[in-house]
Design an enzyme around this catalytic site. Structure first.
Site, PDB file in Angstrom:
ATOM      1  N   LYS A  71      -6.732  12.103  -0.722  1.00  0.00           N
ATOM      2  CA  LYS A  71      -6.926  10.693  -0.386  1.00  0.00           C
ATOM      3  C   LYS A  71      -8.360  10.507   0.100  1.00  0.00           C
ATOM      4  CE  LYS A  71      -5.449   6.930   2.575  1.00  0.00           C
ATOM      5  NZ  LYS A  71      -4.396   6.399   3.446  1.00  0.00           N
ATOM      6  N   ARG A  74      -5.342  -3.370   3.981  1.00  0.00           N
ATOM      7  CA  ARG A  74      -5.482  -3.477   5.447  1.00  0.00           C
ATOM      8  C   ARG A  74      -5.221  -4.913   5.893  1.00  0.00           C
ATOM      9  NH1 ARG A  74     -10.723   0.626   5.875  1.00  0.00           N
ATOM     10  NH2 ARG A  74      -9.578   2.462   5.147  1.00  0.00           N
ATOM     11  N   GLU A  92      -7.202  20.769  -1.030  1.00  0.00           N
ATOM     12  CA  GLU A  92      -6.210  19.936  -0.329  1.00  0.00           C
ATOM     13  C   GLU A  92      -4.842  20.050  -1.002  1.00  0.00           C
ATOM     14  OE1 GLU A  92      -5.898  18.255   2.311  1.00  0.00           O
ATOM     15  OE2 GLU A  92      -7.876  17.705   3.064  1.00  0.00           O
ATOM     16  N   LYS A 144      -5.542   9.426  -4.673  1.00  0.00           N
ATOM     17  CA  LYS A 144      -5.715   8.027  -4.272  1.00  0.00           C
ATOM     18  C   LYS A 144      -7.151   7.770  -3.840  1.00  0.00           C
ATOM     19  CE  LYS A 144      -4.259   4.976  -0.614  1.00  0.00           C
ATOM     20  NZ  LYS A 144      -3.605   4.898   0.657  1.00  0.00           N
ATOM     21  N   TYR A 198       0.915  -2.282  -7.492  1.00  0.00           N
ATOM     22  CA  TYR A 198       1.412  -3.611  -7.150  1.00  0.00           C
ATOM     23  C   TYR A 198       1.772  -4.398  -8.412  1.00  0.00           C
ATOM     24  CZ  TYR A 198      -0.647  -2.115  -2.782  1.00  0.00           C
ATOM     25  OH  TYR A 198      -0.946  -1.372  -1.674  1.00  0.00           O
TER      26      TYR A 198
HETATM   27  C1  PBG Z   1      -2.665   3.998   5.503  1.00  0.00           C
HETATM   28  C2  PBG Z   1      -2.705   3.680   4.059  1.00  0.00           C
HETATM   29  C3  PBG Z   1      -3.737   3.007   3.386  1.00  0.00           C
HETATM   30  C4  PBG Z   1      -3.283   2.802   2.084  1.00  0.00           C
HETATM   31  C5  PBG Z   1      -2.013   3.383   1.970  1.00  0.00           C
HETATM   32  N1  PBG Z   1      -1.671   3.941   3.206  1.00  0.00           N
HETATM   33  C6  PBG Z   1      -5.045   2.439   3.870  1.00  0.00           C
HETATM   34  C7  PBG Z   1      -5.985   3.289   4.579  1.00  0.00           C
HETATM   35  O1  PBG Z   1      -5.955   4.517   4.515  1.00  0.00           O
HETATM   36  O2  PBG Z   1      -6.819   2.696   5.276  1.00  0.00           O
HETATM   37  C8  PBG Z   1      -4.057   2.045   1.034  1.00  0.00           C
HETATM   38  C9  PBG Z   1      -3.267   1.464  -0.075  1.00  0.00           C
HETATM   39  C10 PBG Z   1      -3.948   0.391  -0.832  1.00  0.00           C
HETATM   40  O3  PBG Z   1      -5.139   0.076  -0.645  1.00  0.00           O
HETATM   41  O4  PBG Z   1      -3.269  -0.204  -1.680  1.00  0.00           O
HETATM   42  N2  PBG Z   1      -2.719   5.277   5.921  1.00  0.00           N
END
Ligand code: PBG
Length: 331
Positions: free
Chosen positions: A201, A211, A240, A255, A320
């Protein structure tokens, strides 16, 4: 290559629809999709998320309806994210451990409505619950501490498993959390609960609308670069992934999605395990903005991008656009 032009004319197999169908290497189906859903307080509430056109937050009974819709569309799994009321956010994110928090109520409502016809994936990280918007606990200098955070994440994961979650998805990027969660699930009577690790990630600029959706955007000071990965690194993603698999992850995630397809390919080829990609909020919003600006047709843009994930080797995609794509695929 076994022949040369004109013995070989690659356009031959492209000349008609039946032949293109016959030679298609990658087929996307609704079963490849995971639908992320945002949960909010109240009854009968639908709040559109301004930065994610077409996406809403739903109160708990609305979430159960969306899950039923997913079952009807052939989408096998939903992913839940809470918009915790401001009054319940705190420095230590203790709301994450409440057995009656939004997440747990949403899990139970889905279970009541759909039984085991759908998988419920739950996010483990503290950012929807902290007053500072970081995914873990802070020390006096504002650094997100690792081991104390892991201890809380274990309790958060157990809380979700007890409410009936099928897949625990740690998105926090702390070191060692997969092992700690796996041990707790084993010892705590949940040996069949899966872990899908957000293994690679990245500290991405594409999370902004998410957010907004969970209400942490305005709270977050600074960035998440001391725990999320540097977008410049590919080799580190393999480390990782290796670590999370060794610690007991059943599947891994990359991600964001499209800008990181090279990472998907490397992970798939190296480890031969289930790999998921998260087409994140900013990617979704960019497609919708493109549609609004007349760049192209929504359906075609969406399907091309989702097919790219499959072609790269993804087992499935969090998106989405899941309900739209499933509807299109179902004709
Ligand atoms: C939180 C989390 C995030 C996303 C999924 N889980 C945001 C972040 O790490 O700040 C992002 C998902 C998206 O942007 O659709 N841990």
């Amino acid at each position: 290559m076994t022949a040369a032009y004109p013995n070989l004319r690659l356009r031959r197999t492209r000349a008609s629809a039946w032949s293109r169908a016959l030679h298609r290497e990658t087929v996307l189906t609704p079963a490849d999709l995971i639908w992320p859903l945002f949960v909010t307080e109240g009854q009968g509430v639908e709040e559109p998320v301004a930065s994610l056109p077409g996406v809403s937050r739903w109160s708990v009974e609305g979430i159960a309806k969306r899950a039923k819709e997913a079952v009807e569309l052939g989408i096998p799994c939903v992913a839940l994210f809470p918009n915790t009321p401001a009054s319940r956010r705190s420095d230590d994110g203790a709301e994450a451990l409440d057995p009656d928090n939004l997440m747990c109520r949403a899990i139970r409502a889905i279970r009541d409505a759909c039984g085991n016809d759908i998988g419920v994936l739950t996010d483990v990280a503290l950012d929807p619950y902290t007053s500072h918007g970081q995914d873990g606990l802070l020390d006096d200098a504002g650094y997100v501490v690792n081991d104390d955070t892991v201890a809380v994440l274990v309790d958060q994961a157990m809380n979700q498993a007890q409410a009936g979650a099928d897949v625990i998805a740690p998105s926090d990027m702390m070191d060692g959390r997969v092992k700690a969660i796996r041990m707790a699930l084993e010892m705590g009577g949940h040996p069949n609960v899966q872990i899908m690790a957000y293994a690679a990630k990245y500290a991405s600029a594409f999370y902004g609308p998410f957010r907004d959706a969970v209400g942490s955007g305005g709270l977050l000071k600074g960035d998440k670069r001391s725990y999320q990965m540097d977008p410049a690194n590919g080799e580190e993603a393999l480390r990782e992934v290796a670590l999370d698999l060794a610690e007991g992850a059943d599947s891994v995630m990359v991600k964001p999605g499209l800008a990181y397809l090279d990472v998907v390919v490397r992970v798939k080829q190296r480890f031969e395990v289930p790999v998921f990609a998260y087409q994140v909020s900013g990617e979704y919003a960019l497609i919708e903005a493109g549609v609004a600006a007349g760049v192209g047709e929504r359906e075609a843009l969406v399907m091309e991008k989702l097919t790219a994930f499959k072609r790269a080797g993804c087992t499935g995609v969090l998106t989405y656009h899941a309900p739209l794509a499933a509807r299109l695929l179902n004709g």
